[in-house]
Scaffold this motif. Structure first.
Motif, PDB file in Angstrom:
ATOM      1  N   ILE A 156       0.825  -1.346  -0.047  1.00 53.77           N
ATOM      2  CA  ILE A 156       0.034   0.261  -0.040  1.00 53.77           C
ATOM      3  C   ILE A 156       0.918   1.235  -0.005  1.00 53.77           C
ATOM      4  O   ILE A 156       0.584   1.976  -0.666  1.00 53.77           O
ATOM      5  CB  ILE A 156      -0.910   0.037   1.205  1.00 53.77           C
ATOM      6  CG1 ILE A 156      -1.910  -1.238   1.201  1.00 53.77           C
ATOM      7  CG2 ILE A 156      -1.876   1.363   1.343  1.00 53.77           C
ATOM      8  CD1 ILE A 156      -3.020  -1.475   2.283  1.00 53.77           C
ATOM      9  N   PHE A 157       1.909   1.365   0.863  1.00 56.49           N
ATOM     10  CA  PHE A 157       2.796   2.593   0.928  1.00 56.49           C
ATOM     11  C   PHE A 157       4.009   2.385  -0.107  1.00 56.49           C
ATOM     12  O   PHE A 157       4.569   3.642  -0.247  1.00 56.49           O
ATOM     13  CB  PHE A 157       3.211   2.550   2.478  1.00 56.49           C
ATOM     14  CG  PHE A 157       2.170   2.861   3.302  1.00 56.49           C
ATOM     15  CD1 PHE A 157       1.490   4.062   3.157  1.00 56.49           C
ATOM     16  CD2 PHE A 157       1.813   2.058   4.356  1.00 56.49           C
ATOM     17  CE1 PHE A 157       0.613   4.489   4.217  1.00 56.49           C
ATOM     18  CE2 PHE A 157       0.611   2.158   5.325  1.00 56.49           C
ATOM     19  CZ  PHE A 157       0.188   3.432   5.082  1.00 56.49           C
ATOM     20  N   GLY A 158       4.629   1.434  -0.581  1.00 55.78           N
ATOM     21  CA  GLY A 158       5.783   1.352  -1.427  1.00 55.78           C
ATOM     22  C   GLY A 158       5.447   0.609  -2.586  1.00 55.78           C
ATOM     23  O   GLY A 158       6.363   0.180  -3.207  1.00 55.78           O
ATOM     24  N   GLY A 159       4.371   0.056  -2.834  1.00 48.28           N
ATOM     25  CA  GLY A 159       4.147  -0.798  -3.876  1.00 48.28           C
ATOM     26  C   GLY A 159       4.608   0.028  -5.388  1.00 48.28           C
ATOM     27  O   GLY A 159       5.016  -0.975  -6.247  1.00 48.28           O
ATOM     28  N   ASN A 160       4.369   1.099  -5.597  1.00 44.72           N
ATOM     29  CA  ASN A 160       4.552   1.741  -6.832  1.00 44.72           C
ATOM     30  C   ASN A 160       6.295   1.616  -6.824  1.00 44.72           C
ATOM     31  O   ASN A 160       6.663   1.923  -8.104  1.00 44.72           O
ATOM     32  CB  ASN A 160       4.109   3.121  -6.735  1.00 44.72           C
ATOM     33  CG  ASN A 160       4.848   4.102  -5.976  1.00 44.72           C
ATOM     34  OD1 ASN A 160       4.822   3.733  -4.885  1.00 44.72           O
ATOM     35  ND2 ASN A 160       4.862   5.542  -6.334  1.00 44.72           N
ATOM     36  N   LEU A 161       6.940   1.563  -6.073  1.00 43.18           N
ATOM     37  CA  LEU A 161       8.593   1.456  -6.050  1.00 43.18           C
ATOM     38  C   LEU A 161       8.772  -0.070  -5.883  1.00 43.18           C
ATOM     39  O   LEU A 161      10.293  -0.254  -6.167  1.00 43.18           O
ATOM     40  CB  LEU A 161       9.159   2.230  -4.985  1.00 43.18           C
ATOM     41  CG  LEU A 161       8.873   3.656  -5.051  1.00 43.18           C
ATOM     42  CD1 LEU A 161       9.632   4.287  -3.891  1.00 43.18           C
ATOM     43  CD2 LEU A 161       9.535   4.325  -6.176  1.00 43.18           C
ATOM     44  N   GLY A 162       7.992  -0.954  -6.014  1.00 44.87           N
ATOM     45  CA  GLY A 162       8.291  -2.710  -5.904  1.00 44.87           C
ATOM     46  C   GLY A 162       8.670  -3.132  -4.873  1.00 44.87           C
ATOM     47  O   GLY A 162       9.438  -4.135  -4.497  1.00 44.87           O
ATOM     48  N   ILE A 163       8.751  -2.186  -3.615  1.00 47.11           N
ATOM     49  CA  ILE A 163       9.302  -2.540  -2.293  1.00 47.11           C
ATOM     50  C   ILE A 163       8.660  -3.688  -1.683  1.00 47.11           C
ATOM     51  O   ILE A 163       9.215  -4.785  -1.233  1.00 47.11           O
ATOM     52  CB  ILE A 163       9.268  -1.458  -1.458  1.00 47.11           C
ATOM     53  CG1 ILE A 163       9.984  -0.296  -1.805  1.00 47.11           C
ATOM     54  CG2 ILE A 163       9.629  -1.945  -0.079  1.00 47.11           C
ATOM     55  CD1 ILE A 163       9.713   1.119  -0.813  1.00 47.11           C
ATOM     56  N   LEU A 177      10.959   0.368 -12.439  1.00 44.92           N
ATOM     57  CA  LEU A 177      11.257   1.109 -13.642  1.00 44.92           C
ATOM     58  C   LEU A 177      10.077   1.597 -14.199  1.00 44.92           C
ATOM     59  O   LEU A 177      10.208   2.530 -14.996  1.00 44.92           O
ATOM     60  CB  LEU A 177      12.113  -0.111 -14.641  1.00 44.92           C
ATOM     61  CG  LEU A 177      13.493  -0.438 -14.321  1.00 44.92           C
ATOM     62  CD1 LEU A 177      13.974  -1.280 -14.949  1.00 44.92           C
ATOM     63  CD2 LEU A 177      14.366   0.863 -14.081  1.00 44.92           C
ATOM     64  N   THR A 178       8.905   1.241 -13.829  1.00 42.71           N
ATOM     65  CA  THR A 178       7.715   1.474 -14.464  1.00 42.71           C
ATOM     66  C   THR A 178       6.789   2.248 -13.767  1.00 42.71           C
ATOM     67  O   THR A 178       5.577   2.352 -13.985  1.00 42.71           O
ATOM     68  CB  THR A 178       6.684   0.243 -15.276  1.00 42.71           C
ATOM     69  OG1 THR A 178       6.368  -0.660 -14.119  1.00 42.71           O
ATOM     70  CG2 THR A 178       7.488  -0.424 -16.033  1.00 42.71           C
ATOM     71  N   CYS A 179       7.417   2.763 -12.585  1.00 42.93           N
ATOM     72  CA  CYS A 179       6.536   3.447 -11.510  1.00 42.93           C
ATOM     73  C   CYS A 179       5.248   2.585 -11.084  1.00 42.93           C
ATOM     74  O   CYS A 179       4.002   3.253 -11.260  1.00 42.93           O
ATOM     75  CB  CYS A 179       6.120   4.664 -12.063  1.00 42.93           C
ATOM     76  SG  CYS A 179       6.599   5.960 -10.785  1.00 42.93           S
ATOM     77  N   GLY A 180       5.478   1.132 -10.952  1.00 42.54           N
ATOM     78  CA  GLY A 180       4.329   0.325 -10.528  1.00 42.54           C
ATOM     79  C   GLY A 180       3.572   0.120 -11.711  1.00 42.54           C
ATOM     80  O   GLY A 180       2.080  -0.071 -11.535  1.00 42.54           O
TER      81      GLY A 180
END
Length: 112
Positions: free
Chosen positions: A56-63, A79-82
């Protein structure tokens, strides 16, 4: 492994696996020799709830994918911003199941 140890493992770790995996895990543990029982009890599994919070908090960075050990997908999300946030939203629904599947792979690989 004796029944008490199997029951203890199942009680403490059942949330880390899919429900349909629990029967096969119990069978494998019951047939496991004592030399590997300490290895199984010392294993650390990834928590699906923690993976969801990270998603939820860092998914767009792939964390979230890096957390569960899915490095390739983590790099793709990074690389694709989620996936322009589409992949991030989809992972909110899939990450808990993916975490449980990774835990099952870790469990299976430790027995061989």
């Amino acid at each position: 492994m004796d029944a008490a140890k199997v029951d203890m493992f199942m009680m403490m770790n059942s949330k880390y696996f899919e429900s349909y995996h629990l029967v096969s895990i119990r069978e494998r543990l019951e047939n496991l020799d004592e030399s590997k029982s300490n290895l199984i009890h010392s294993m650390q599994f990834k928590d699906p709830t923690t993976a969801l919070i990270i998603s939820i908090f860092g998914g767009n960075l792939g964390i979230d994918r890096f957390y569960i050990g899915d490095t390739g997908m983590g790099i793709g999300k990074l690389l694709t911003c989620g996936g322009l946030y589409i992949w991030t939203i989809v992972d909110w629904f899939l990450i808990m199941g993916a975490t449980r599947e990774k835990n099952m792979q870790i469990f299976q690989n430790s027995l061989y």
